[in-house]
Design a protein around this motif. Structure first.
Motif, PDB file in Angstrom:
ATOM      1  N   TRP A   1       0.739   3.821   1.706  1.00  0.00           N
ATOM      2  CA  TRP A   1       0.959   4.457   3.007  1.00  0.00           C
ATOM      3  C   TRP A   1       1.973   3.731   3.891  1.00  0.00           C
ATOM      4  O   TRP A   1       2.167   4.106   5.050  1.00  0.00           O
ATOM      5  CB  TRP A   1      -0.368   4.564   3.764  1.00  0.00           C
ATOM      6  CG  TRP A   1      -1.235   3.322   3.729  1.00  0.00           C
ATOM      7  CD1 TRP A   1      -2.312   3.121   2.920  1.00  0.00           C
ATOM      8  CD2 TRP A   1      -1.100   2.128   4.508  1.00  0.00           C
ATOM      9  NE1 TRP A   1      -2.865   1.869   3.147  1.00  0.00           N
ATOM     10  CE2 TRP A   1      -2.140   1.245   4.128  1.00  0.00           C
ATOM     11  CE3 TRP A   1      -0.211   1.717   5.504  1.00  0.00           C
ATOM     12  CZ2 TRP A   1      -2.313  -0.017   4.684  1.00  0.00           C
ATOM     13  CZ3 TRP A   1      -0.369   0.455   6.074  1.00  0.00           C
ATOM     14  CH2 TRP A   1      -1.407  -0.392   5.669  1.00  0.00           C
ATOM     15  N   VAL A   2       2.649   2.695   3.389  1.00  0.00           N
ATOM     16  CA  VAL A   2       3.513   1.888   4.267  1.00  0.00           C
ATOM     17  C   VAL A   2       4.656   2.691   4.882  1.00  0.00           C
ATOM     18  O   VAL A   2       5.083   2.410   6.011  1.00  0.00           O
ATOM     19  CB  VAL A   2       4.075   0.648   3.535  1.00  0.00           C
ATOM     20  CG1 VAL A   2       2.974  -0.330   3.206  1.00  0.00           C
ATOM     21  CG2 VAL A   2       4.859   1.058   2.291  1.00  0.00           C
TER      22      VAL A   2
ATOM     23  N   GLN B   1      -8.285  -2.015   5.077  1.00  0.00           N
ATOM     24  CA  GLN B   1      -7.803  -2.095   3.703  1.00  0.00           C
ATOM     25  C   GLN B   1      -7.055  -3.411   3.478  1.00  0.00           C
ATOM     26  O   GLN B   1      -7.213  -4.060   2.434  1.00  0.00           O
ATOM     27  CB  GLN B   1      -6.866  -0.914   3.392  1.00  0.00           C
ATOM     28  CG  GLN B   1      -6.370  -0.914   1.960  1.00  0.00           C
ATOM     29  CD  GLN B   1      -5.484   0.296   1.658  1.00  0.00           C
ATOM     30  OE1 GLN B   1      -5.507   1.286   2.394  1.00  0.00           O
ATOM     31  NE2 GLN B   1      -4.715   0.228   0.584  1.00  0.00           N
ATOM     32  N   LEU B   2      -6.287  -3.831   4.456  1.00  0.00           N
ATOM     33  CA  LEU B   2      -5.550  -5.090   4.329  1.00  0.00           C
ATOM     34  C   LEU B   2      -6.498  -6.286   4.343  1.00  0.00           C
ATOM     35  O   LEU B   2      -6.299  -7.255   3.594  1.00  0.00           O
ATOM     36  CB  LEU B   2      -4.530  -5.219   5.469  1.00  0.00           C
ATOM     37  CG  LEU B   2      -3.363  -4.224   5.435  1.00  0.00           C
ATOM     38  CD1 LEU B   2      -2.475  -4.400   6.668  1.00  0.00           C
ATOM     39  CD2 LEU B   2      -2.546  -4.396   4.163  1.00  0.00           C
TER      40      LEU B   2
ATOM     41  N   GLN C   1      -6.432   1.406   7.844  1.00  0.00           N
ATOM     42  CA  GLN C   1      -5.367   0.623   7.221  1.00  0.00           C
ATOM     43  C   GLN C   1      -5.596  -0.871   7.423  1.00  0.00           C
ATOM     44  O   GLN C   1      -5.381  -1.678   6.508  1.00  0.00           O
ATOM     45  CB  GLN C   1      -4.020   1.054   7.793  1.00  0.00           C
ATOM     46  CG  GLN C   1      -3.592   2.436   7.337  1.00  0.00           C
ATOM     47  CD  GLN C   1      -2.453   3.014   8.147  1.00  0.00           C
ATOM     48  OE1 GLN C   1      -2.167   2.571   9.260  1.00  0.00           O
ATOM     49  NE2 GLN C   1      -1.783   4.025   7.599  1.00  0.00           N
ATOM     50  N   ARG C   2      -6.037  -1.255   8.621  1.00  0.00           N
ATOM     51  CA  ARG C   2      -6.347  -2.662   8.875  1.00  0.00           C
ATOM     52  C   ARG C   2      -7.462  -3.141   7.945  1.00  0.00           C
ATOM     53  O   ARG C   2      -7.388  -4.231   7.382  1.00  0.00           O
ATOM     54  CB  ARG C   2      -6.751  -2.883  10.342  1.00  0.00           C
ATOM     55  CG  ARG C   2      -5.633  -2.686  11.338  1.00  0.00           C
ATOM     56  CD  ARG C   2      -6.092  -3.013  12.751  1.00  0.00           C
ATOM     57  NE  ARG C   2      -5.848  -4.414  13.076  1.00  0.00           N
ATOM     58  CZ  ARG C   2      -6.797  -5.324  13.263  1.00  0.00           C
ATOM     59  NH1 ARG C   2      -8.070  -5.001  13.123  1.00  0.00           N
ATOM     60  NH2 ARG C   2      -6.488  -6.572  13.548  1.00  0.00           N
TER      61      ARG C   2
ATOM     62  N   ASP D   1       4.499   5.552   6.045  1.00  0.00           N
ATOM     63  CA  ASP D   1       3.966   6.272   7.213  1.00  0.00           C
ATOM     64  C   ASP D   1       4.047   5.437   8.476  1.00  0.00           C
ATOM     65  O   ASP D   1       4.065   5.983   9.584  1.00  0.00           O
ATOM     66  CB  ASP D   1       2.506   6.667   6.977  1.00  0.00           C
ATOM     67  CG  ASP D   1       2.345   7.636   5.819  1.00  0.00           C
ATOM     68  OD1 ASP D   1       3.332   8.319   5.485  1.00  0.00           O
ATOM     69  OD2 ASP D   1       1.230   7.705   5.259  1.00  0.00           O
ATOM     70  N   VAL D   2       4.077   4.109   8.324  1.00  0.00           N
ATOM     71  CA  VAL D   2       4.147   3.219   9.489  1.00  0.00           C
ATOM     72  C   VAL D   2       5.481   2.475   9.548  1.00  0.00           C
ATOM     73  O   VAL D   2       5.619   1.475  10.254  1.00  0.00           O
ATOM     74  CB  VAL D   2       2.967   2.220   9.494  1.00  0.00           C
ATOM     75  CG1 VAL D   2       1.655   2.956   9.727  1.00  0.00           C
ATOM     76  CG2 VAL D   2       2.918   1.408   8.206  1.00  0.00           C
TER      77      VAL D   2
ATOM     78  N   LEU E   1       4.297  -5.948   7.438  1.00  0.00           N
ATOM     79  CA  LEU E   1       2.933  -5.431   7.445  1.00  0.00           C
ATOM     80  C   LEU E   1       1.962  -6.446   8.037  1.00  0.00           C
ATOM     81  O   LEU E   1       1.034  -6.083   8.777  1.00  0.00           O
ATOM     82  CB  LEU E   1       2.525  -5.063   6.022  1.00  0.00           C
ATOM     83  CG  LEU E   1       1.292  -4.155   5.858  1.00  0.00           C
ATOM     84  CD1 LEU E   1       1.424  -2.898   6.701  1.00  0.00           C
ATOM     85  CD2 LEU E   1       1.091  -3.811   4.389  1.00  0.00           C
TER      86      LEU E   1
ATOM     87  N   LEU F   1      -0.838   0.550  13.026  1.00  0.00           N
ATOM     88  CA  LEU F   1      -1.788   0.714  11.929  1.00  0.00           C
ATOM     89  C   LEU F   1      -3.102   1.313  12.434  1.00  0.00           C
ATOM     90  O   LEU F   1      -3.564   1.005  13.536  1.00  0.00           O
ATOM     91  CB  LEU F   1      -2.081  -0.636  11.269  1.00  0.00           C
ATOM     92  CG  LEU F   1      -0.923  -1.401  10.636  1.00  0.00           C
ATOM     93  CD1 LEU F   1      -1.471  -2.589   9.849  1.00  0.00           C
ATOM     94  CD2 LEU F   1      -0.069  -0.520   9.747  1.00  0.00           C
ATOM     95  N   THR F   2      -3.714   2.134  11.609  1.00  0.00           N
ATOM     96  CA  THR F   2      -5.031   2.668  11.930  1.00  0.00           C
ATOM     97  C   THR F   2      -6.103   1.639  11.577  1.00  0.00           C
ATOM     98  O   THR F   2      -5.855   0.664  10.857  1.00  0.00           O
ATOM     99  CB  THR F   2      -5.300   3.950  11.137  1.00  0.00           C
ATOM    100  OG1 THR F   2      -5.355   3.626   9.732  1.00  0.00           O
ATOM    101  CG2 THR F   2      -4.194   4.984  11.373  1.00  0.00           C
TER     102      THR F   2
ATOM    103  N   PRO G   1       0.828  -1.210   0.000  1.00  0.00           N
ATOM    104  CA  PRO G   1       0.000   0.000   0.000  1.00  0.00           C
ATOM    105  C   PRO G   1       0.862   1.260   0.000  1.00  0.00           C
ATOM    106  O   PRO G   1       1.982   1.266   0.526  1.00  0.00           O
ATOM    107  CB  PRO G   1      -0.805  -0.125   1.303  1.00  0.00           C
ATOM    108  CG  PRO G   1      -0.830  -1.590   1.594  1.00  0.00           C
ATOM    109  CD  PRO G   1       0.482  -2.121   1.105  1.00  0.00           C
TER     110      PRO G   1
END
Length: 314
Positions: A253-254, A308-309, A305-306, A256-257, A265, A301-302, A251
């Motif tokens: 945004w990776v 989305q995965l 984000q969770r 960012d974390v 991930l 993770l928000t 993703p």
């Protein structure tokens, strides 16, 4: 260090390395990879509910990877695996009599670790009968070369009613610090839930992965309610998850974390659940260990984000 201690350390390192030059190269490469990962940060920790002791969130499972003898070429990699874990702040090393030679290998390598190993040692009892359980656990102490085991677990709930009184007695005596139960399959969740409700335990070790989320419904909320720490085994879904994700783009945004791989991930997904205390991906490969420990650093993770995965693997 005495002459005898020095000889013992050199002898075991020779066994572990096989070819010393190769061992030195691998260790240097792995350490450099690991050092670049954290940017000087400390690995995240979670409190064990029954004691408030802090536990680093990424540990090591020894199934298969540590079931090797000194003559096996794979053995020479294992000191580097442990060094990757400890150097980045991890401590949990989980084993079992079920894992072949894993307890013995773990004990050998930890006995020569300098400075003294910081390992949080977890193992299991996996047999029927009180006397048989006691004999097996005594053997674990011997193989692990320790006078105290941090966490003793009843493996897959095998004869748990018989073993639990022994575990409680040994905890009172200080031979073990924490007690728990384990399982690895959803077919056992009803029994796991019943035991958690009926008994006061410190830990549950259970299967949980991005593509294996059955514990989210009842087991994880119950652990939070009962004050039970959760260790996640099979965090990559037994390997199938990573095979499915291989080749897919990460993703956007990776960064960012602070994530740079799918294994990281997948582990961060589990650690974002408030009931999870620690994940224990199993490996005998230093590079995999160096990659796994990075999941213990950076932002959580928000929920978005969770989700989305989850959608990605559904």
């Amino acid at each position: 260090m005495s002459h005898t201690e020095g000889y013992s350390r050199r002898r075991l390192l020779t066994l572990a390395a096989g070819v010393s030059a190769v061992f030195t190269f691998d260790r240097a490469l792995a350490t450099a990879t690991s050092s670049a990962a954290s940017g000087g940060q400390a690995m995240q920790t979670r409190a064990i509910p029954s004691s408030s002791e802090s536990l680093p969130v990424v540990g090591l499972g020894t199934y298969r990877g540590f079931d090797v003898a000194p003559g096996d070429p794979a053995y020479r990699q294992l000191p580097v695996v442990l060094e990757e874990l400890f150097a980045k702040g991890g401590t949990v090393v989980d084993s079992s009599p079920m894992y072949g030679r894993a307890e013995e290998t773990t004990g050998e390598l930890l006995s020569i670790h300098e400075p003294r190993s910081p390992a949080f040692l977890a193992t299991k009892v996996w047999t029927r009968g009180r006397k048989e359980g006691i004999a097996q656990m005594e053997q674990s102490f011997s193989l692990l070369r320790t006078e105290r085991i941090d966490l003793m677990q009843i493996h897959n709930l095998l004869d748990w009613q018989t073993h639990l009184p022994t575990l409680r007695e040994w905890k009172e005596q200080g031979r073990i610090r924490y007690i728990g139960i384990t399982h690895y399959t959803s077919s056992a969740y009803d029994e796991v839930e019943a035991v958690l409700k009926a008994q006061q335990l410190d830990f549950l070790q259970i299967n949980y992965a991005l593509d294996d989320r059955g514990v989210e419904k009842r087991i994880l909320p119950l652990c939070r309610e009962r004050g039970v720490a959760v260790i996640c085994n099979r965090p990559f879904g037994g390997g199938e998850l990573l095979a499915r994700l291989k080749g897919k783009p990460l993703p956007a945004w990776v960064s960012d974390v602070q994530v740079s791989s799918w294994p990281q991930l997948a582990l961060k997904f589990l650690l974002a659940h408030p009931a999870v205390t620690c994940v224990i991906p199993g490996t005998g490969n230093p590079r995999y260990m160096a990659d796994n420990v990075k999941a213990g650093f950076g932002p959580t993770l928000t929920d978005a984000q969770r989700h989305q995965l989850i959608a990605l693997v559904s």
